[in-house]
Write an enzyme that holds these catalytic residues in place. Structure first.
Site, PDB file in Angstrom:
ATOM      1  CE1 TYR A  37      36.735  33.513  33.997  1.00 32.16           C
ATOM      2  CE2 TYR A  37      34.579  34.403  34.505  1.00 32.16           C
ATOM      3  CZ  TYR A  37      35.360  33.425  33.946  1.00 32.16           C
ATOM      4  OH  TYR A  37      34.771  32.354  33.331  1.00 32.16           O
ATOM      5  CG  PHE A  38      40.514  37.040  40.948  1.00 30.07           C
ATOM      6  CD1 PHE A  38      40.614  37.981  41.950  1.00 30.07           C
ATOM      7  CD2 PHE A  38      39.554  36.047  41.072  1.00 30.07           C
ATOM      8  CE1 PHE A  38      39.781  37.944  43.059  1.00 30.07           C
ATOM      9  CE2 PHE A  38      38.721  35.995  42.168  1.00 30.07           C
ATOM     10  CZ  PHE A  38      38.832  36.937  43.167  1.00 30.07           C
TER      11      PHE A  38
END
Length: 179
Positions: A37-38
């Protein structure tokens, strides 16, 4: 596209799998998924209820990678939201593109997923490292289709599985305490 999804805690996935067979669900495949996840440089996805991830999928000796954007949830009952997904060749390069644009990797979620289908629904049994076991029932909403009807159908399947509580709107990131 709108993804209509409801997730529930399910400590005993073998019991759920048995009930899925009884109600006519068909086993599709087993997968191992690793989601990176970013977060964005210009807004905090934890605050806007959005998600951006690179997903690496492994099954039957096959490896695939997807980039997925998920918009904010559309209601207070489910995880229904806009979802845009596309395949990419190289997870490292995809992540490098995001990082060079100022996005930063914030977490990795690892899970073993068993996938079933029933009617037009996809049902997954997830064993999420550090978070527990879950059932997710989802459907990609057709244009013009009333997603409330889809939700009603999803909850009817949960009742057939004997699941009437433990529904979860939080993402796996939130469950793991990562924001």
């Amino acid at each position: 596209m709108i993804e209509v999804e409801v997730k529930a805690h399910a400590p005993d996935l073998s019991n759920v799998a048995s009930k899925l067979k009884v109600i006519g669900a068909k086993w599709i495949k087993e997968e191992y998924q690793e989601d990176i996840y970013f977060n964005a440089p210009h807004k905090d996805f934890a605050k806007t209820d959005e998600a951006l991830r690179v997903r690496k999928v492994h099954y039957d000796g096959t490896k695939k990678t997807f980039i997925t954007y998920k918009g904010a949830k559309l209601d207070e009952l489910s995880k229904t939201r806009v979802e845009i997904e596309m395949g990419v060749e190289d997870p490292l390069r995809a992540g490098a593109i995001f990082e060079n644009l100022g996005f930063r990797a914030v977490a990795t979620v690892k899970k073993h997923r068993t996938i079933y289908s029933l009617d037009d629904l996809i049902i997954t049994l997830d064993r999420v490292k550090g978070a527990g076991n879950f059932v997710e029932i989802e459907k990609d909403n057709e244009e013009g289709e009333d997603y409330q009807e889809v939700l009603n159908h999803i909850f009817a399947v949960y009742r057939k599985l004997g699941i009437r509580e433990g529904f979860e709107r939080r993402s796996y990131l939130e469950i793991l305490g990562i924001h």
